[in-house]
Design an enzyme around this catalytic site. Sequence first.
Site, PDB file in Angstrom:
ATOM      1  N   ARG A 638     -75.327  69.552 -68.112  1.00  0.00           N
ATOM      2  CA  ARG A 638     -74.945  70.225 -66.873  1.00  0.00           C
ATOM      3  C   ARG A 638     -76.099  71.082 -66.366  1.00  0.00           C
ATOM      4  O   ARG A 638     -76.727  71.806 -67.141  1.00  0.00           O
ATOM      5  CB  ARG A 638     -73.728  71.102 -67.148  1.00  0.00           C
ATOM      6  CG  ARG A 638     -73.180  71.807 -65.930  1.00  0.00           C
ATOM      7  CD  ARG A 638     -72.154  72.828 -66.352  1.00  0.00           C
ATOM      8  NE  ARG A 638     -70.804  72.435 -65.953  1.00  0.00           N
ATOM      9  CZ  ARG A 638     -69.710  73.065 -66.386  1.00  0.00           C
ATOM     10  NH1 ARG A 638     -69.799  74.040 -67.242  1.00  0.00           N
ATOM     11  NH2 ARG A 638     -68.525  72.676 -65.977  1.00  0.00           N
ATOM     12  N   LEU A 640     -77.267  74.269 -64.517  1.00  0.00           N
ATOM     13  CA  LEU A 640     -76.656  75.573 -64.257  1.00  0.00           C
ATOM     14  C   LEU A 640     -77.111  76.169 -62.928  1.00  0.00           C
ATOM     15  O   LEU A 640     -76.376  76.901 -62.286  1.00  0.00           O
ATOM     16  CB  LEU A 640     -76.973  76.537 -65.410  1.00  0.00           C
ATOM     17  CG  LEU A 640     -76.464  76.071 -66.788  1.00  0.00           C
ATOM     18  CD1 LEU A 640     -76.990  76.988 -67.886  1.00  0.00           C
ATOM     19  CD2 LEU A 640     -74.944  76.004 -66.827  1.00  0.00           C
ATOM     20  N   GLY A 712     -80.940  71.324 -73.306  1.00  0.00           N
ATOM     21  CA  GLY A 712     -82.207  72.014 -73.073  1.00  0.00           C
ATOM     22  C   GLY A 712     -83.062  71.290 -72.056  1.00  0.00           C
ATOM     23  O   GLY A 712     -83.222  70.078 -72.108  1.00  0.00           O
ATOM     24  N   GLU A 715     -88.270  72.398 -71.963  1.00  0.00           N
ATOM     25  CA  GLU A 715     -89.379  71.671 -72.571  1.00  0.00           C
ATOM     26  C   GLU A 715     -89.294  70.167 -72.329  1.00  0.00           C
ATOM     27  O   GLU A 715     -90.070  69.400 -72.885  1.00  0.00           O
ATOM     28  CB  GLU A 715     -89.401  71.951 -74.080  1.00  0.00           C
ATOM     29  CG  GLU A 715     -89.697  73.417 -74.380  1.00  0.00           C
ATOM     30  CD  GLU A 715     -89.391  73.799 -75.807  1.00  0.00           C
ATOM     31  OE1 GLU A 715     -88.307  73.423 -76.284  1.00  0.00           O
ATOM     32  OE2 GLU A 715     -90.220  74.471 -76.438  1.00  0.00           O
TER      33      GLU A 715
HETATM   34 MO1  MOS Z   1     -90.904  77.481 -77.276  1.00  0.00          MO
HETATM   35  S1  MOS Z   1     -92.566  76.480 -77.760  1.00  0.00           S
HETATM   36  O1  MOS Z   1     -89.873  77.279 -78.561  1.00  0.00           O
HETATM   37  O2  MOS Z   1     -91.009  78.848 -76.405  1.00  0.00           O
END
Ligand code: MOS
Length: 754
Positions: A638, A640, A712, A715
């Site tokens: 989702r 946010l 997440g 990254e």
């Molecule tokens: Mo990160 S490289 O876990 O801020």
Amino acid sequence: MSWEPLPRPVRRCYAVAMTDYRMDSAHPGLALDRGVQGLLGTAIDRIDGPAKVAGVATYALEHQVAGLAHGVAVVAPMGAGHVTGIDAEAARTMPGVLAVYAGDQELPRQTPLFGQPGVPRYSGRLDSYGEVVGLVVAETFEAARDAARAVRVSAEPDPAARHATEDGEADAGGPPQGALLPDVTKGDLEAAMTQAAETVDVVYTTPRHVHAAIEPYGTIASWEDDALTIRGSIQILRAAVPTFAKYFEVEPDRVRVLSPFIGGGFGGKNASADALLAATAAKRLGRPVKVALTRQQAFHIAYGRSDTVQRIRLAADGDGRLSGVGQDSLVGQKVGGVSFEPVALGAVGLYSGPARSFTTKIAHINLPAHGPVRAPGEAVGMMGLECAMDELAERLAIDPIELRRRNEPDADPTSGKPFSSRRLVECFDRGAERFGWSERPEQPGTRREGEWLIGLGVATAARVNFLADSTARVRLSPDGRATVETDMTDLGTGTYTLLAQVAGETLGLPIHCVDVRLGDSLLPTGAGSGGSFGAASSASSVALACEAVVATLAERMGTAPEEMTLKDGHAIAGNRRVALAELVGGEPIEAEGSIHPGRNNRAMSQAAHGAQFAEVAVNAVTGEVRVRRMLGVFDCGRVLNAKTARSQAIGGMIWGLGYALHEEAVTDRRTGATVNRDMGEYHIPTQADVPQVDALFVEEVDRHANPVGAKGLGELGISGAGAAVANAIYNACGVRVRNFPITPDKLIAGLPPV
Ligand code: MOS
């Protein structure tokens, strides 16, 4: 928004409800899901934005603290060896100098490695270039800097020092116990390679990288009796507090860390050398002390990302179905460090194929330490893997997207666990259409515009998904405003805003009626920012806290929570509409929410995915590369906040562009110094390098991952982005470069005749 620390301690006299959830099964859904305020997922501007542009958002080094003294680190201008003398006499007598600590065994030598117990302290031994050997404190920064320059350090170099990962002594065994990425070997990859219709067996390398955050590493430390306050730039407070407590031998409750605003962290902003230096001096002098590392010092004292040597093996049948996948790596780490770059983290769960090998060897060397840098593992591992996949596609004469489709597994191909969610193929399909993938020249080097060769490239993005323990407190006040409190941080990622959105959506409040307090270790212990777990973990704890507030409101409305609608500061049930302020009455309604990872996180394979597309132009005369367009389509659960999510995604993609073309920390092989230790010579993409970059999302609420259903994202954008650029370069000009970054000198000899 202006920011001032809370008075200490905070006393409260009203009851605190608690909602605690462990992810032992999928979460059934939240009051948040019934929200009608229209905030969740919306592209709301950062609520901290006005404070930042007005200059009133207080960063670590900007706090006004009375009686401040200034410290400047003294570093050894040499590599590994033994200090034979430190001459600080001249420095001690310079005007304004308060103290010179040189060759002092209480001082740290470098920033401690994240998650590794113990901080290396000064001992006279130097393990890499530019270690800390002292600190000068003066009334002004200028006086401290001048005096620090007047300190003379002499040392005997260590002739056995190793200044390259290839020369390092590699561990005989695999990664240390409990490593994030244990070695994986399944089936017989050698046999699969021998029997395959087509194989790729190649070595890709990536160089050392640094975080290059705009905000420097800096701290103001002060002591009151035995209580330490650190005003720092720190991503994960609950990890930093025990580090400081241990270092200074005080109880953790005597340490307060304040980190309300962070100018970029990327994994590097944790308990750091500058903080340890400032706090040591502050304790001895009985005055607050400010220490910032210079950019040049940071290249050696802070940790960065290891270089990697990745052997990639792919074995496939004639239709491109993989029978074996291998990504076996050698990475460097400074002697004494046990953490390592988990290169194959993205590859482990990605493509099908029964024979599998994902191993890492760590070479112990005399270079700056290596620790987490944005997307540890995937950022560089997916560059090698995804370029090798492009090589395989070409050998098989299969479209690179089709190759990935044919190797899409039903369950995690290494562990056999079900995926919590996975929309990789959908990402490729949507991206291919949007990007115009069908216009890709099938033969490299065949599309030309004047002296520019044009090519398109694609790559998979993958990033493992984590959930972290997180607690947040939500208070609905008699004036009808809500306050969210947790020691979560905002690195510039948008945390303030999306936590306000979660609370506002659940409690039926406009965004301007929600205040968010972050970055103070006195607040409930949150996830912190790291590993892309911050948004989902902290948002889940806020949503759970709101759950309890909603239950109280429903009780006062004499109805069930599901029967009540909260909107624009009012509760609506049946034919009644009551102002929240009225329902709250004289005492605030306060609740805490806690989320914990559980069985469900272990029983499922969890990762975010995406499809990266790039179009480049390669100059046929000079080898110059211009990236023209990039598109990422991401499956991150989702979303946010559509705006901050897009910003995270394209920021990562631009970083990937830099890994493909620019970034490289260059080592002086004689001393182990990083030669290009400033932002003039350590190249990152600037405005003119960055083309039109766009990001789209394939959304799905992943309730197996966490209560709010977000995966997440921070990254994910960097993962695979560099490979898409590299593959586009190959498609443009037919030159395959396997050692990053792809600079013109590596292309020029192979370019087709003009
Ligand atoms: Mo990160 S490289 O876990 O801020």
